[in-house]
Design a protein around this motif. Structure first.
Motif, PDB file in Angstrom:
ATOM      1  N   SER A  34      65.495  87.892  24.809  1.00  0.00           N
ATOM      2  CA  SER A  34      66.365  88.852  24.124  1.00  0.00           C
ATOM      3  C   SER A  34      65.584  89.706  23.131  1.00  0.00           C
ATOM      4  O   SER A  34      65.813  90.917  23.013  1.00  0.00           O
ATOM      5  N   ARG A  39      77.248  93.266  29.839  1.00  0.00           N
ATOM      6  CA  ARG A  39      77.436  91.810  29.769  1.00  0.00           C
ATOM      7  C   ARG A  39      78.780  91.527  29.095  1.00  0.00           C
ATOM      8  O   ARG A  39      79.229  92.283  28.241  1.00  0.00           O
ATOM      9  N   ILE A  96      71.608  84.785  33.523  1.00  0.00           N
ATOM     10  CA  ILE A  96      70.396  85.583  33.346  1.00  0.00           C
ATOM     11  C   ILE A  96      70.010  86.225  34.673  1.00  0.00           C
ATOM     12  O   ILE A  96      70.230  85.651  35.738  1.00  0.00           O
ATOM     13  N   SER A 156      76.340  88.136  33.224  1.00  0.00           N
ATOM     14  CA  SER A 156      75.310  89.161  33.104  1.00  0.00           C
ATOM     15  C   SER A 156      75.319  89.907  34.435  1.00  0.00           C
ATOM     16  O   SER A 156      74.668  89.491  35.392  1.00  0.00           O
ATOM     17  N   LEU A 174      72.333  85.948  28.714  1.00  0.00           N
ATOM     18  CA  LEU A 174      73.521  85.613  27.937  1.00  0.00           C
ATOM     19  C   LEU A 174      73.667  84.092  27.905  1.00  0.00           C
ATOM     20  O   LEU A 174      73.419  83.410  28.905  1.00  0.00           O
TER      21      LEU A 174
END
Length: 369
Positions: free
Chosen positions: A103, A147, A274, A305, A311
Motif C-alpha cells: 500500500s 475497491r 489483492i 479489489s 485490501l
C-alpha cells in the motif's frame, strides 16, 4: 330414513372438511427434530455469480490499466513480485504486513496509471452496486481504485412467545421454585454434540477446516474455517456449525414448562483481496444457529479489489442470544453457532483469502414457568 342418512353424511362431511382447514403457522422453534445429515448450510452460488459479474463490468478498466503499467516495466515487474509474495505468506500477520508494505510502496505507481486511465468511477460504482441484493447496495463503501467493502449485520430471528422477539440480555432468567416437588432443571455446559462442515471447491486454491482450540492460548473448542482462491481463476467456500443434542423426556421431563436457551460465543474473522490486474473478493460470516437450515448469516463482511491493489479486513466480537419456547418432545438439536467464508480470484495475479473462527463460551438450557 334415506333422507336422514343423507343429511347425516352431509353434516359429517362438512365437519371433516372444516377440521382439515388449518391455518399455516410459521415454525419459529429454537429446536429441531432433524438429524445432522438432513441439515443444509448456506450455498455460495450467489457469491460466485457476483464475482463473475464484477469481473465482466471492470474488464475494460483492467485492459486499459494493463497497457499503462507496461509503460513502466521495472516497477510493474516489482509490483507483481510483491503481490505474489503476499499471497505466498503463511500467516495472517505476514499477509497484513505485506499488504501494508505494498500500500505504501506502490501507491504512487497505481495512482499515476489510474489518473492516466481517466476512469469514470461513479459510473462503475453504480454498475457494481447493481449486482448486489437490495439489502447490501446501500452498505457498500468505495475507496480509491474502485475497491470496496461492506458489513451486513441482520437481526437474528429468535422467537419469544408474546412477541418479545430477540433476547440479548446477559442476565440469567429468574427461576423460582414451583409449588410442586419437581425442581426446575437447567443444563449449564457446552455439549457441542456434533459439528457439521460444508465446503465447495472450484479452480485454484484450497479450503481447510477443523474443530479445535480457539487460539494457541485459548483452549476453548471452536470451529475454524479457511479459504484461499488464486488467479487465473478460483472460487472456494467453507462453513461449519455446531449442533447440541438434548432429549425430552430424558434431560427434561415432558410437561407444560417452557425452555429458555441461551448461548454466548466469540468470533473473529478476516479477509484479504489483492491483485495486479484481476478481480478478487473475500467474505467471512458468523451466526447463531436456530433451525433445520438457514439461508443467511447474521454477520457478513465482504471486501473486493476489483481491478488492482490490495485490501484487508478484520473483525472480532462476542455475542449472547436467548430464546424461549414451549418444550418439544423427542431427540432434538438445539441452538448451535456457525462460521464460514468465501474467496474468489480471477485474472492476472488475483488472490483472495478469508478465515472465520467461532467458539461458544456459555450454553444454558433452563426450564421456566
Amino acid at each position: 330414513m334415506k333422507k336422514l342418512i343423507i343429511l347425516f353424511l352431509f353434516i359429517v362431511g362438512t365437519i371433516t372438511a372444516k377440521a382439515q382447514i388449518k391455518p399455516r403457522v410459521k415454525d419459529e422453534s429454537a429446536f429441531i427434530l432433524k438429524s445432522i445429515k438432513e441439515l443444509r448450510l448456506p450455498q455460495d452460488d450467489a457469491k460466485t455469480e457476483i464475482a463473475k459479474k464484477i469481473a465482466e463490468i471492470v474488464k475494460p478498466v483492467i485492459d486499459k490499466l494493463g497497457k499503462l503499467m507496461d509503460a513502466d516495466p521495472a516497477t510493474y515487474k516489482a509490483y507483481q513480485q510483491d503481490i505474489k509474495a503476499i499471497a505466498d505468506a503463511k500467516t495472517n500477520e505476514e499477509k497484513r504486513s505485506g499488504i501494508a508494505n505494498v500500500s505504501k510502496k506502490y501507491y504512487p505507481f497505481i495512482k499515476k496509471v489510474w489518473e492516466e486511465a481517466n476512469i469514470d468511477e461513479r459510473d462503475y460504482q453504480a454498475k457494481i452496486r447493481a449486482v448486489f441484493p437490495d439489502n447490501v447496495k446501500d452498505k457498500i463503501k468505495f475507496s480509491e481504485f474502485l475497491r470496496f467493502q461492506y458489513e451486513l449485520a441482520e437481526p437474528v430471528q429468535g422467537y419469544t412467545p408474546g412477541g418479545g422477539g430477540l433476547q440479548t440480555s446477559n442476565t440469567p432468567p429468574i427461576v423460582t421454585k414451583p409449588d410442586d416437588p419437581n425442581p426446575f432443571r437447567c443444563i449449564d455446559e457446552i455439549p457441542s454434540s456434533g459439528v457439521l462442515f460444508d465446503e465447495s471447491k472450484s479452480g485454484i486454491g484450497f479450503t481447510n477446516h477443523w474443530y479445535g482450540e480457539f487460539t494457541d492460548t485459548d483452549p476453548t473448542k471452536a470451529i475454524h474455517t479457511f479459504t484461499t482462491a488464486d488467479g487465473p481463476w478460483g472460487r472456494y467456500s467453507d462453513a461449519g456449525i455446531t449442533l447440541d443434542t438434548v432429549s425430552i423426556p430424558g434431560r427434561f421431563p415432558s410437561d407444560s414448562r417452557r425452555l429458555q436457551v441461551t448461548k454466548s460465543y466469540k468470533w473473529n474473522g478476516s479477509a484479504y483481496a489483492i491483485s495486479v490486474l484481476g478481480t478478487s473478493l473475500g467474505f467471512y460470516y458468523e451466526t447463531p444457529f436456530f433451525g433445520a437450515s438457514f439461508s443467511e448469516w447474521q454477520t457478513e463482511v465482504g471486501i473486493c479489489s476489483p481491478i488492482t491493489f490490495v485490501l484487508y479486513s478484520e473483525r472480532n466480537l462476542t455475542k449472547t442470544y436467548s430464546v424461549i419456547k414451549q418444550k418439544p418432545t423427542g431427540n432434538f438439536l438445539a441452538f448451535g453457532f456457525g462460521a464460514g467464508n468465501y474467496s474468489s480470484g480471477s485474472g492476472l495475479l488475483a488472490f483472495a483469502g478469508a478465515q472465520s473462527n467461532v467458539a461458544g463460551t456459555k450454553w444454558t438450557l433452563c426450564e421456566i414457568p
